[in-house]
Write a protein that holds these residues in place. Structure first.
Motif, PDB file in Angstrom:
ATOM      1  N   PHE A  74     -27.744  95.089 -38.609  1.00 54.83           N
ATOM      2  CA  PHE A  74     -28.219  95.753 -37.392  1.00 54.83           C
ATOM      3  C   PHE A  74     -29.735  95.640 -37.264  1.00 54.83           C
ATOM      4  CE2 PHE A  74     -29.946  99.666 -35.474  1.00 54.83           C
ATOM      5  CZ  PHE A  74     -29.346  99.630 -34.223  1.00 54.83           C
ATOM      6  N   LEU A  75     -30.457  95.940 -38.337  1.00 52.97           N
ATOM      7  CA  LEU A  75     -31.916  95.891 -38.299  1.00 52.97           C
ATOM      8  C   LEU A  75     -32.436  94.467 -38.154  1.00 52.97           C
ATOM      9  CD1 LEU A  75     -32.842  98.577 -40.986  1.00 52.97           C
ATOM     10  CD2 LEU A  75     -32.970  98.790 -38.495  1.00 52.97           C
ATOM     11  N   SER A  76     -31.678  93.487 -38.604  1.00 53.63           N
ATOM     12  CA  SER A  76     -32.069  92.094 -38.388  1.00 53.63           C
ATOM     13  C   SER A  76     -32.037  91.762 -36.899  1.00 53.63           C
ATOM     14  CB  SER A  76     -31.129  91.155 -39.154  1.00 53.63           C
ATOM     15  OG  SER A  76     -31.271  91.327 -40.544  1.00 53.63           O
ATOM     16  N   GLY A  77     -31.043  92.306 -36.195  1.00 54.46           N
ATOM     17  CA  GLY A  77     -31.008  92.132 -34.744  1.00 54.46           C
ATOM     18  C   GLY A  77     -32.171  92.831 -34.069  1.00 54.46           C
ATOM     19  N   TRP A 102     -31.131  78.106 -42.861  1.00 48.36           N
ATOM     20  CA  TRP A 102     -31.728  78.308 -44.185  1.00 48.36           C
ATOM     21  C   TRP A 102     -30.960  79.355 -44.985  1.00 48.36           C
ATOM     22  CZ3 TRP A 102     -34.309  76.720 -48.109  1.00 48.36           C
ATOM     23  CH2 TRP A 102     -35.015  77.575 -48.961  1.00 48.36           C
ATOM     24  N   LEU A 103     -30.568  80.455 -44.330  1.00 46.43           N
ATOM     25  CA  LEU A 103     -29.830  81.503 -45.016  1.00 46.43           C
ATOM     26  C   LEU A 103     -28.453  81.004 -45.483  1.00 46.43           C
ATOM     27  CD1 LEU A 103     -30.651  84.655 -42.841  1.00 46.43           C
ATOM     28  CD2 LEU A 103     -31.495  84.124 -45.132  1.00 46.43           C
ATOM     29  N   ILE A 104     -27.797  80.238 -44.645  1.00 41.16           N
ATOM     30  CA  ILE A 104     -26.496  79.686 -45.040  1.00 41.16           C
ATOM     31  C   ILE A 104     -26.659  78.760 -46.236  1.00 41.16           C
ATOM     32  CG2 ILE A 104     -24.601  78.192 -44.305  1.00 41.16           C
ATOM     33  CD1 ILE A 104     -24.972  79.336 -41.472  1.00 41.16           C
ATOM     34  N   PHE A 105     -27.704  77.947 -46.220  1.00 44.27           N
ATOM     35  CA  PHE A 105     -27.987  77.071 -47.356  1.00 44.27           C
ATOM     36  C   PHE A 105     -28.240  77.897 -48.618  1.00 44.27           C
ATOM     37  CE2 PHE A 105     -31.270  75.080 -50.033  1.00 44.27           C
ATOM     38  CZ  PHE A 105     -30.596  73.929 -50.417  1.00 44.27           C
ATOM     39  N   LEU A 106     -29.027  78.959 -48.507  1.00 45.58           N
ATOM     40  CA  LEU A 106     -29.298  79.823 -49.656  1.00 45.58           C
ATOM     41  C   LEU A 106     -28.014  80.450 -50.195  1.00 45.58           C
ATOM     42  CD1 LEU A 106     -32.554  81.771 -48.663  1.00 45.58           C
ATOM     43  CD2 LEU A 106     -32.339  79.940 -50.343  1.00 45.58           C
ATOM     44  N   GLU A 107     -27.134  80.875 -49.296  1.00 46.01           N
ATOM     45  CA  GLU A 107     -25.890  81.513 -49.738  1.00 46.01           C
ATOM     46  C   GLU A 107     -25.068  80.593 -50.626  1.00 46.01           C
ATOM     47  OE1 GLU A 107     -24.239  84.229 -50.517  1.00 46.01           O
ATOM     48  OE2 GLU A 107     -23.784  84.969 -48.493  1.00 46.01           O
ATOM     49  N   VAL A 131     -23.309  85.420 -43.377  1.00 42.22           N
ATOM     50  CA  VAL A 131     -22.993  85.951 -42.052  1.00 42.22           C
ATOM     51  C   VAL A 131     -24.265  86.314 -41.290  1.00 42.22           C
ATOM     52  CG1 VAL A 131     -22.740  88.492 -42.346  1.00 42.22           C
ATOM     53  CG2 VAL A 131     -21.112  87.213 -40.956  1.00 42.22           C
ATOM     54  N   LEU A 132     -25.327  86.701 -42.006  1.00 42.30           N
ATOM     55  CA  LEU A 132     -26.624  86.888 -41.357  1.00 42.30           C
ATOM     56  C   LEU A 132     -27.098  85.587 -40.724  1.00 42.30           C
ATOM     57  CD1 LEU A 132     -28.769  89.111 -43.764  1.00 42.30           C
ATOM     58  CD2 LEU A 132     -28.392  89.529 -41.336  1.00 42.30           C
ATOM     59  N   GLY A 133     -27.002  84.505 -41.503  1.00 44.65           N
ATOM     60  CA  GLY A 133     -27.433  83.207 -40.993  1.00 44.65           C
ATOM     61  C   GLY A 133     -26.610  82.751 -39.808  1.00 44.65           C
ATOM     62  N   PRO A 201     -16.318  87.837 -42.435  1.00 42.90           N
ATOM     63  CA  PRO A 201     -16.000  87.033 -41.246  1.00 42.90           C
ATOM     64  C   PRO A 201     -17.007  87.294 -40.130  1.00 42.90           C
ATOM     65  CG  PRO A 201     -14.463  88.857 -41.461  1.00 42.90           C
ATOM     66  CD  PRO A 201     -15.292  88.861 -42.700  1.00 42.90           C
ATOM     67  N   LEU A 202     -17.233  86.308 -39.316  1.00 41.16           N
ATOM     68  CA  LEU A 202     -18.364  86.308 -38.397  1.00 41.16           C
ATOM     69  C   LEU A 202     -18.269  87.338 -37.273  1.00 41.16           C
ATOM     70  CD1 LEU A 202     -20.981  85.077 -37.279  1.00 41.16           C
ATOM     71  CD2 LEU A 202     -19.574  83.338 -36.147  1.00 41.16           C
ATOM     72  N   ILE A 203     -17.140  87.437 -36.607  1.00 38.45           N
ATOM     73  CA  ILE A 203     -17.070  88.154 -35.332  1.00 38.45           C
ATOM     74  C   ILE A 203     -17.552  89.608 -35.417  1.00 38.45           C
ATOM     75  CG2 ILE A 203     -15.458  89.069 -33.593  1.00 38.45           C
ATOM     76  CD1 ILE A 203     -13.965  86.408 -33.743  1.00 38.45           C
TER      77      ILE A 203
END
Length: 401
Positions: A74-77, A102-107, A131-133, A201-203
Motif C-alpha cells: 500500500f505504501l509503495s503505491g 529490477w525487483l522481479i530479478f532480485l526476487e 509481486v511488488l515488482g 498472486p498478482l491480482i
C-alpha cells in the motif's frame, strides 16, 4: 531522489516522516516472522495459524506480522503518487517499469539465494518482492489515468477477486499456471526436479497498490493535512467496521470461514484467522484498517521514542535483503555448531531442509524473539550509514536499493 543542493552541497530533503515511520515499524515487525521461519523448531512443521496445533503466543506472533506485506505494498503505491511532485509522468513510468523489473530479478536471484542458500533452483519462491515488482509494472501503465480511476480499479480488484474463491484449478488443468500466478497461488512443476511456488498472486496485491496510489493524492503538498488526517481516520474505521461485518456473516470475503472453538480465546483466534495466501478481502480490511488509523494518529506528531524506525523506513529494500541473509547465516551457523557439522555436510536441497536447516530443528519462541531483537539492533547502524549515504548522494542506482 531524496537530496537537494544548497550552495553546491548535497543535503537531505524533507520527507513525510509518518510514512517513513510506518514503513520502518512494519519492516522491524516483519523481521520477527522471518526469524521465526529460520529459528523456531515448529516453523516448517505446521502453520502457526493452524488452530489444531498452535498455541495463543505462537498464533499472535504470526498474526502481528500479517500487517507487514499489505502495509508495504500500500505504501509503495502511496510513494509512487507522491513522487509525481518531482517527476513527470514519463519519468515515473520509466522508474516504475525499470524498478519493477529490477525487483522481479532480485526476487529470483538475490532473495532466492538469501532464503535457500543454494543455486540448484530446485525450488523458486514468488514472494512479496516479485509481486511488488509486477504491480509496479502494471501501475506504470495506469499512471496516465486520473487517480480516482486508478483507485476505483484497485477497489474492484480488492473487493472483487474473492468472487473466484470457488473457481480453483488443479495442476494439469488448462490455464492453471497463469491462474496460480494471477489469483490462486499454487505449485508449478517446471520439471521433475524444479518447482515454482506462487505465494503472492498478482491480482489482489495489485489492487492494494492501486488503492495506495490513489490515496497518495492525499499526501501531495497542496492537500490540507487536517483533511488528510480525517480521511485516513474515516477510511481506517470504515475498513475495520466492514471487516467485522463481513467476517461475522461468513458469506463473502475469505475462503476460510470462522467457527466456534473449544474456548472463547480460540474462537476469537478463529475469527481473526484470515487467509493470506492468496490475500483475501477480509485480510486486507483487517490489516489496512489499523494502518490507516495509525497513519492518521501519527500525522504531525513527533514520536521520539519511535525515531529509530525512521532509519529502516528510509532504506527498506536495503534492510530487507540484509536481514534475510543475516538471519539465515546466524541460523545456519548455530545448527552447524550444535549438530557438529561442516559446511560440506549440510544438505541445502529443498524438502530435506529449509536453507540447510533440517525440518524440525530449532529453538523455543523465546529464542526467536531474542534473535529478532538482536538482528534489528545489529542492522540499525548499518542502515543508518546507508540512509545517510543515500540522502547525500545523487547516484541514480541509489533509487533502486
Amino acid at each position: 531522489m531524496t537530496t537537494t543542493t544548497v550552495n553546491g552541497v548535497l543535503t537531505e530533503k524533507p520527507r513525510i516522516s509518518s510514512i517513513d515511520l510506518m514503513r520502518g515499524m512494519i519492516m522491524i515487525i516483519m523481521a520477527l516472522d522471518h526469524t521465526r521461519d529460520f529459528f523456531h523448531a515448529d516453523a516448517n512443521v505446521f502453520q502457526p495459524t493452524d488452530l489444531d496445533k498452535t498455541n495463543p503466543i505462537l498464533f499472535f506472533t504470526r498474526l502481528i506480522t500479517h500487517f507487514c506485506a499489505p502495509a508495504f505494498v500500500f505504501l509503495s503505491g502511496v510513494a509512487a503518487r507522491i513522487s509525481l511532485q518531482r517527476k513527470t509522468k514519463s519519468e515515473l513510468f520509466n522508474f516504475l517499469l525499470t524498478r519493477g523489473l529490477w525487483l522481479i530479478f532480485l526476487e529470483f536471484t538475490v532473495m532466492r539465494f538469501g532464503i535457500l542458500f543454494n543455486l540448484y533452483y530446485d525450488f523458486i519462491i514468488m514472494q512479496v518482492i516479485w509481486v511488488l515488482g509486477a504491480s509496479m509494472i502494471v501501475l506504470a501503465m495506469l499512471i496516465y489515468l486520473p487517480e480516482i480511476i486508478v483507485g476505483i480499479l484497485g477497489l474492484i480488484l480488492v473487493f472483487g477477486h474473492n468472487i473466484f474463491d470457488k473457481f480453483q484449478l488443479e495442476p494439469g488443468d488448462t490455464g492453471y499456471a497463469a491462474w496460480a500466478i494471477l489469483n490462486q497461488t499454487g505449485t508449478l512443476a517446471l520439471d521433475e526436479k524444479h518447482l515454482l511456488f506462487a505465494f503472492y498472486p498478482l491480482i489482489p496485491w495489485l489492487g492494494i497498490m492501486l488503492v495506495g496510489y490513489a490515496v497518495g493524492k492525499w499526501y501531495t503538498k497542496d492537500f490540507d493535512p487536517q483533511a488528510r488526517k480525517q480521511r485516513l481516520l474515516v477510511a481506517g474505521i470504515s475498513s475495520l467496521v466492514l471487516f467485522f461485518v463481513l467476517r461475522y456473516i461468513n458469506l463473502y470475503g475469505d475462503p476460510a470461514p470462522w467457527s466456534v472453538q473449544k474456548n472463547a480465546l480460540f474462537t476469537v483466534m478463529s475469527f481473526i484467522n484470515v487467509t493470506k495466501y492468496p490475500v483475501s478481502l477480509i485480510y486486507t480490511l483487517m490489516t489496512l484498517g489499523p494502518i490507516l488509523i495509525i497513519l492518521s494518529w501519527m500525522e504531525n506528531k513527533e514520536l521520539k521514542v519511535l525515531k529509530p524506525a525512521l532509519v529502516f523506513g528510509r532504506v527498506p529494500l536495503f534492510y530487507y535483503i540484509l536481514h534475510f541473509y543475516l538471519i539465515h547465516a546466524i541460523s545456519l551457523i548455530c545448527y552447524m555448531i550444535i549438530a557438529d557439522k561442516s559446511l560440506s555436510e549440510v544438505d541445502f536441497h529443498f524438502g530435506s531442509s529449509f536453507g540447510g536447516i533440517p525440518i524440525g530443528f530449532g529453538y523455543s519462541l523465546g529464542w526467536v524473539y531474542f534473535v529478532w531483537i538482536s538482528v534489528v539492533v545489529v542492522l540499525y547502524p548499518v542502515c543508518k550509514w546507508y540512509n545517510r549515504y543515500k540522502s547525500t548522494h545523487s547516484y541514480t542506482w541509489l533509487s533502486y536499493l
